[in-house]
Scaffold this motif. Structure first.
Motif, short mmCIF file in Angstrom:
data_model
loop_
_atom_site.label_atom_id
_atom_site.label_comp_id
_atom_site.label_asym_id
_atom_site.label_seq_id
_atom_site.Cartn_x
_atom_site.Cartn_y
_atom_site.Cartn_z
N ALA A 90 1.62 1.31 9.90
CA ALA A 90 0.22 0.95 9.65
C ALA A 90 0.09 -0.33 8.85
N HIS A 91 0.92 -0.52 7.83
CA HIS A 91 0.78 -1.71 6.98
C HIS A 91 1.13 -2.98 7.75
N ALA A 92 2.16 -2.92 8.56
CA ALA A 92 2.52 -4.08 9.38
C ALA A 92 1.43 -4.37 10.41
N LEU A 93 0.83 -3.34 10.96
CA LEU A 93 -0.25 -3.53 11.93
C LEU A 93 -1.48 -4.17 11.27
N ASP A 94 -1.75 -3.80 10.02
CA ASP A 94 -2.86 -4.43 9.30
C ASP A 94 -2.59 -5.92 9.10
N MET A 123 -2.87 -6.93 0.65
CA MET A 123 -2.77 -5.58 0.10
C MET A 123 -1.79 -4.68 0.85
N PRO A 124 -1.67 -4.80 2.18
CA PRO A 124 -0.70 -3.95 2.88
C PRO A 124 0.74 -4.18 2.43
N VAL A 125 1.06 -5.37 1.92
CA VAL A 125 2.42 -5.65 1.49
C VAL A 125 2.78 -4.78 0.29
N GLY A 126 1.91 -4.77 -0.71
CA GLY A 126 2.17 -3.94 -1.88
C GLY A 126 2.19 -2.46 -1.54
N ARG A 127 1.28 -2.03 -0.70
CA ARG A 127 1.23 -0.62 -0.31
C ARG A 127 2.51 -0.22 0.42
N VAL A 132 7.69 2.68 0.46
CA VAL A 132 9.15 2.69 0.57
C VAL A 132 9.77 3.42 -0.61
N HIS A 133 9.18 3.24 -1.78
CA HIS A 133 9.70 3.86 -3.01
C HIS A 133 9.17 5.27 -3.22
N SER A 138 -2.10 6.81 -5.76
CA SER A 138 -2.98 6.44 -6.88
C SER A 138 -2.63 5.07 -7.44
N THR A 139 -1.44 4.56 -7.08
CA THR A 139 -1.03 3.21 -7.51
C THR A 139 -1.63 2.12 -6.64
N TRP A 140 -2.20 2.49 -5.52
CA TRP A 140 -2.67 1.48 -4.57
C TRP A 140 -3.73 0.54 -5.13
N PRO A 141 -4.79 1.03 -5.83
CA PRO A 141 -5.81 0.08 -6.30
C PRO A 141 -5.26 -1.02 -7.20
N ALA A 142 -4.37 -0.67 -8.14
CA ALA A 142 -3.79 -1.69 -9.01
C ALA A 142 -2.92 -2.64 -8.21
N SER A 143 -2.17 -2.11 -7.26
CA SER A 143 -1.36 -2.95 -6.39
C SER A 143 -2.23 -3.87 -5.55
N ASP A 144 -3.32 -3.34 -5.02
CA ASP A 144 -4.22 -4.17 -4.21
C ASP A 144 -4.73 -5.37 -5.00
#
Length: 247
Positions: A90-94, A123-127, A132-133, A138-144
Motif C-alpha cells: 500500500a505505501h509503495a502504491l501511494d 508520509m508513506p515512506v515513514g509509515r 518494517v519494524h 499510533s506513531t504514524w501522525p508524528a512520522s507523517d
C-alpha cells in the motif's frame, strides 16, 4: 524500462536511507523500497519522456509490484521482499500516486494542497519503515509530520532547479502572491527578497511540523530506529534554520 536513470543512489540523498543504525535484517526490504521509488522518480522526472509515456511506465511499475507483470526487476524484487515479510504494498502504491501527480500537475495552490501531496509523496515512506519494524500505528501522525517536513525542505532547497528543469513549483502560490513573488523569480540566479520571504514563511511552517514530530524517536520501540530518527530530525532542523536565514 525506466528511461534515463538519474544515477542517484541512496547515498546521494539529503537524509539517511537505512543507515548502519537500522538492524541488518530490515535493510534489504528498505533498500528494495528505495530502489523502487528511485525508479519511479526517474520516470516522473525524465525530460525525454512525454507525459503519456511516463504514466504508462509508472503503470508498468505498479503492475510489476502487484504481480500482474514481471518486466520490472525493481518492482519484482520489492514484491518478493514484501511477501517474505508479510508486508503490504500500500505505501509503495501511494507513492506511485504522487509520481503520477508530478506528471500531470505542476503547481500547489496553498499549504493544504501541498500537504495533501506530501500525504502521498512523503508520509508513506515513514509509515513503511515503521511497519518494517513492527511499530504501532499510533506513531504514524508524528512520522507523517517529520516526513512532510523533510519533503518540503527538499522542495525549498531545489525550488530553482525544479522550476527551470521540470516547470514544477512546490512553493504554494498563495504564499508567493502574499509576498509579491512571481514564478519567474525562481529562474533567477539568486533569490529576490520576495522569494526569500516565501522560503522563510515555508521554513517557519516546517519548524511547526518538526515540532509535531519531535516525540517520534522516543515513541518507537526499536532503539536503533529511534536513534536514526533523532539524527534525521536534528539534520532537518538544521537545514530548516539555514533555509530561513540565507539564499
Amino acid at each position: 524500462m525506466s528511461g534515463v536513470a538519474s544515477g542517484k543512489t541512496r547515498r546521494d540523498e539529503n537524509f539517511p536511507v537505512a543507515s548502519w543504525l537500522i538492524r541488518a535484517p530490515h535493510r534489504p526490504v528498505i533498500h528494495a523500497f528505495y530502489d523502487f521509488v528511485r525508479a519511479a522518480d526517474d520516470i516522473a522526472d525524465d525530460p525525454a519522456l512525454e507525459a503519456p509515456r511516463k504514466l504508462e511506465r509508472l503503470d508498468a511499475l505498479e503492475q510489476g509490484l502487484v504481480g500482474r507483470a514481471d518486466e520490472t526487476p525493481v518492482a519484482s524484487r520489492l514484491r518478493e521482499e514484501l511477501a517474505a515479510r508479510g508486508l503490504s504494498a500500500a505505501h509503495a502504491l501511494d507513492l506511485l500516486k504522487a509520481f503520477r501527480l508530478d506528471v500531470v500537475k505542476s503547481r500547489e495552490a496553498d499549504w493544504s494542497e501541498l500537504m495533501a501531496y506530501c500525504a502521498l509523496s512523503a508520509m508513506p515512506v515513514g509509515r513503511f519503515v515503521l511497519d518494517v519494524h513492527g511499530e504501532d500505528r499510533s506513531t504514524w501522525p508524528a512520522s507523517d509530520a517529520i516526513c512532510a517536513a523533510l519533503q518540503i525542505v527538499n522542495h525549498l532547497q531545489d525550488c530553482g532547479d525544479d522550476f527551470r528543469e521540470l516547470d514544477r513549483v512546490y512553493i504554494p502560490l498563495d504564499i508567493m502572491a502574499a509576498r509579491g513573488a512571481g514564478i519567474e523569480d525562481l529562474a533567477a540566479k539568486a533569490s529576490t527578497p520576495e522569494l526569500r520571504a516565501c522560503v522563510a514563511d515555508c521554513a517557519r511552517r516546517v519548524e511547526g511540523l518538526l515540532a509535531e514530530g519531535a516525540a517520534l524517536a522516543s515513541m518507537v520501540r526499536d532503539s536503533r530506529l529511534g536513534l536514526e530518527i533523532s539524527i534525521i530530525h536534528a539534520l532537518a532542523r538544521r537545514l530548516t534554520a539555514m533555509l530561513g536565514a540565507r539564499d
